[in-house]
Design a protein around this motif. Structure first.
Motif, mmCIF file in Angstrom:
data_model
loop_
_atom_site.group_PDB
_atom_site.id
_atom_site.type_symbol
_atom_site.label_atom_id
_atom_site.label_comp_id
_atom_site.label_asym_id
_atom_site.label_seq_id
_atom_site.Cartn_x
_atom_site.Cartn_y
_atom_site.Cartn_z
ATOM 1 N N ALA A 23 0.898 -1.283 -0.098
ATOM 2 C CA ALA A 23 0.053 0.013 0.145
ATOM 3 C C ALA A 23 0.817 1.377 0.060
ATOM 4 O O ALA A 23 1.972 1.296 0.849
ATOM 5 C CB ALA A 23 -0.952 -0.100 1.334
ATOM 6 N N ARG A 24 0.380 2.226 -0.760
ATOM 7 C CA ARG A 24 1.232 3.542 -0.958
ATOM 8 C C ARG A 24 -0.027 4.564 -0.594
ATOM 9 O O ARG A 24 -0.970 4.230 -1.037
ATOM 10 C CB ARG A 24 2.032 3.594 -2.316
ATOM 11 C CG ARG A 24 2.852 2.548 -2.347
ATOM 12 C CD ARG A 24 3.379 2.851 -3.869
ATOM 13 N NE ARG A 24 4.469 1.684 -4.299
ATOM 14 C CZ ARG A 24 5.695 1.981 -4.194
ATOM 15 N NH1 ARG A 24 6.357 2.974 -3.598
ATOM 16 N NH2 ARG A 24 6.636 0.837 -4.620
ATOM 17 N N GLY A 25 0.669 5.700 -0.277
ATOM 18 C CA GLY A 25 -0.135 6.928 -0.225
ATOM 19 C C GLY A 25 -1.589 6.874 0.430
ATOM 20 O O GLY A 25 -1.572 6.245 1.700
ATOM 21 N N ARG A 310 5.518 11.026 7.216
ATOM 22 C CA ARG A 310 4.446 11.925 6.534
ATOM 23 C C ARG A 310 4.581 12.397 5.154
ATOM 24 O O ARG A 310 4.100 12.140 4.323
ATOM 25 C CB ARG A 310 3.890 13.207 7.392
ATOM 26 C CG ARG A 310 3.010 12.731 8.487
ATOM 27 C CD ARG A 310 1.829 12.924 8.256
ATOM 28 N NE ARG A 310 1.010 12.470 6.980
ATOM 29 C CZ ARG A 310 0.392 11.082 6.982
ATOM 30 N NH1 ARG A 310 0.414 10.440 8.233
ATOM 31 N NH2 ARG A 310 -0.280 10.658 5.993
ATOM 32 N N ARG A 311 5.941 12.896 5.122
ATOM 33 C CA ARG A 311 6.793 13.161 3.668
ATOM 34 C C ARG A 311 6.621 12.031 2.721
ATOM 35 O O ARG A 311 6.355 11.820 1.532
ATOM 36 C CB ARG A 311 8.133 13.882 3.917
ATOM 37 C CG ARG A 311 8.540 14.411 2.619
ATOM 38 C CD ARG A 311 7.584 15.470 1.931
ATOM 39 N NE ARG A 311 8.249 16.220 0.977
ATOM 40 C CZ ARG A 311 7.615 16.954 0.094
ATOM 41 N NH1 ARG A 311 6.575 17.281 0.100
ATOM 42 N NH2 ARG A 311 8.456 17.407 -0.912
ATOM 43 N N MET A 312 7.119 10.904 3.395
ATOM 44 C CA MET A 312 7.182 9.371 2.666
ATOM 45 C C MET A 312 5.888 9.196 1.944
ATOM 46 O O MET A 312 5.805 8.810 0.839
ATOM 47 C CB MET A 312 7.891 8.373 3.399
ATOM 48 C CG MET A 312 9.245 8.626 3.737
ATOM 49 S SD MET A 312 9.904 7.236 4.809
ATOM 50 C CE MET A 312 11.148 7.696 5.523
ATOM 51 N N ILE A 313 4.794 9.226 2.819
ATOM 52 C CA ILE A 313 3.284 8.919 2.318
ATOM 53 C C ILE A 313 3.156 9.751 0.846
ATOM 54 O O ILE A 313 2.595 9.661 0.362
ATOM 55 C CB ILE A 313 2.623 8.867 3.627
ATOM 56 C CG1 ILE A 313 2.927 7.693 4.435
ATOM 57 C CG2 ILE A 313 1.117 8.873 2.931
ATOM 58 C CD1 ILE A 313 2.176 7.940 5.646
ATOM 59 N N GLU A 314 3.573 11.277 1.424
ATOM 60 C CA GLU A 314 3.123 12.254 0.566
ATOM 61 C C GLU A 314 3.789 12.058 -0.804
ATOM 62 O O GLU A 314 3.270 11.813 -2.098
ATOM 63 C CB GLU A 314 3.457 13.755 0.843
ATOM 64 C CG GLU A 314 2.478 14.005 2.166
ATOM 65 C CD GLU A 314 3.193 15.362 2.586
ATOM 66 O OE1 GLU A 314 4.208 16.057 1.924
ATOM 67 O OE2 GLU A 314 2.532 15.848 3.506
ATOM 68 N N LYS A 315 5.026 11.415 -0.805
ATOM 69 C CA LYS A 315 5.743 11.213 -2.120
ATOM 70 C C LYS A 315 5.559 9.792 -2.578
ATOM 71 O O LYS A 315 6.236 9.246 -3.608
ATOM 72 C CB LYS A 315 7.280 11.144 -1.685
ATOM 73 C CG LYS A 315 7.788 12.556 -1.337
ATOM 74 C CD LYS A 315 7.870 13.464 -2.728
ATOM 75 C CE LYS A 315 8.609 14.842 -2.723
ATOM 76 N NZ LYS A 315 8.870 15.361 -3.910
ATOM 77 N N ASN A 316 4.643 8.865 -1.902
ATOM 78 C CA ASN A 316 4.133 7.495 -2.474
ATOM 79 C C ASN A 316 5.123 6.693 -2.323
ATOM 80 O O ASN A 316 5.173 5.490 -3.143
ATOM 81 C CB ASN A 316 3.571 7.712 -3.871
ATOM 82 C CG ASN A 316 2.721 6.893 -4.370
ATOM 83 O OD1 ASN A 316 1.521 6.869 -3.461
ATOM 84 N ND2 ASN A 316 2.608 6.302 -5.458
#
Length: 413
Positions: A23-25, A310-316
């Motif tokens: 799962a991403r994003g 959080r930035r990692m999730i934003e970056k997918n």
């Protein structure tokens, strides 16, 4: 065939259907859930689940377990541990409180070398017993699958001993266990001043022996400041590739080390730690199949900055959560606490943290076809919580164990 029905489930979390990638994003925060449900197992597999109002009379001989409003979540897949070790390093804990640096502790004979010297002296049978005690502890807090690394031997005999212990644990426990060769954890005393010689020894002697014995699923390298360089890491990973051993890396815990770049270039299954990482690393990871495994327990225990989840999730980026259970930098395998730290310190939503600790943890161990979610045909390894009102209560009550029962391979533990 043993058939069990779990009825009156308040909510089943973490449901998937043919999820073939991590799962991403936004996917992290939107796992499927089902309220007022039942779940059916047949032997060691999940056979079915659905709403209680569609529950039919069970087959003759089936067992019924009334969950009485408790919830079900997938079992934790802890994809980064060092659970096989000879003794604790509590003396170093006190030294850290007194203000000693890692380098000063190492100069006193502490650190990874300390663990290695003790492990070389201990018998294999005693290592097994100590590891079984730790495994019993993590099962109670919901872990159903473990990746276990070597790396506290640092010579061929002791590394093989550790990996043999891990193989025995696979036979002696009901957990799903994956094994990782981490000879490149530190430079042993006999190679002091000759780090390149030790790298050559790992690539030319240790990896071939480990592979011939069939003792490892993965090869890991501590690619970071003060440990192994990107060039040395590449040599080890090239040797691992010749023997069909897939890479996983310790990377960017202590500095912007280049470990992420090496890991992605070599198609690592995961790169782990990432306290020191930014947009360059995140963009590389987002365009790859390599999972970023975050270890907030280590940042907590060592007082390091937490990874920018959080930035990692934003970056997918595909992120997983794991414990890093080890005697030096995280002496805990409690995945409930890992989930809590991810929420409290890295601002993950509870649903994001659950997905990272289960489904994506399974992908980081390459057991995603059998573990990591509630899905028909997957292994029946899941958790029954206490009577919680919402998933968020697991990280909210961060010192409590809200796992009522750990079901492993269809059998309530």
């Amino acid at each position: 065939m043993a058939i069990v029905y779990y009825t009156n489930i308040r909510c089943i979390y973490g449901i998937t259907a043919d999820q073939n990638q991590p799962a991403r994003g936004a996917e992290l925060s939107s796992p499927i859930k089902l309220s007022n449900a039942y779940l059916k197992t047949e032997d060691d597999l999940i056979a079915d689940f659905g709403p209680m109002d569609s529950f039919k009379s069970p087959e003759a001989g089936a067992r019924i377990i009334d969950c009485e409003g408790r919830s079900v979540i997938p079992g934790y897949c802890d994809s980064h541990t060092h659970i096989v070790f000879a003794r604790s390093r509590h003396e170093e804990f006190v030294d850290k409180i007194k203000g000693l640096t890692y380098e000063e502790i190492a100069a006193k004979g502490g650190g990874i070398i300390n663990s290695a010297l003790h492990l070389r002296k201990i018998e294999e049978s005693e290592l097994v017993e100590l590891a079984l005690q730790r495994i019993d502890s993590v099962k109670k807090t919901g872990t159903v699958a473990l990746e276990i690394k070597s790396g506290y031997g640092l010579d061929l005999t002791s590394e093989l001993k550790m990996l043999t212990v891990i193989r025995r644990l696979k036979d002696l426990t009901n957990l799903c266990i994956k094994s990782t060769f981490l000879g490149a954890h530190a430079v042993p005393p006999e190679f002091k001043g000759n780090q390149q010689g030790y790298v050559d020894h790992i690539a030319e002697v240790m990896i071939p022996r480990v592979a011939d014995a069939g003792l490892a699923d993965f090869v890991d390298v501590f690619c970071d400041k003060g440990f192994f360089t990107p060039e040395q890491t590449e040599k080890i990973l090239e040797a691992a590739n010749r023997y069909n051993l897939k890479p996983k890396l310790h990377a960017n815990e202590l500095a912007f080390s280049g470990g992420v770049q090496v890991g992605v270039a070599h198609r690592a299954v995961s790169v782990d730690h990432l306290e020191c990482s930014g947009d360059e690393e995140f963009e590389l990871l987002a365009d790859s199949n390599t999972i970023a495994t975050l270890l907030p327990g280590t940042a907590f225990f060592l007082g390091l900055p937490y990874p920018n989840a959080r930035r990692m999730i934003e970056k997918n980026v595909a992120i997983a959560l794991a414990s890093d259970f080890n005697p030096g930098s995280c002496p805990s395998g409690n995945m409930n606490f890992v989930v809590a730290l991810a929420c409290i310190k890295m601002k993950l939503l509870p649903e994001e943290a659950l997905t990272a600790a289960t489904l994506n943890g399974a992908f980081a161990m390459e057991i995603d076809r059998t573990h990591g979610s509630i899905e028909r045909g997957k292994t029946a390894s899941f958790l029954i919580t206490q009577a919680i009102e919402d998933l968020s209560q697991i990280p909210y009550y961060f010192t409590e164990n809200l796992i009522s029962k750990t079901v492993i391979n269809g059998k309530p533990d």
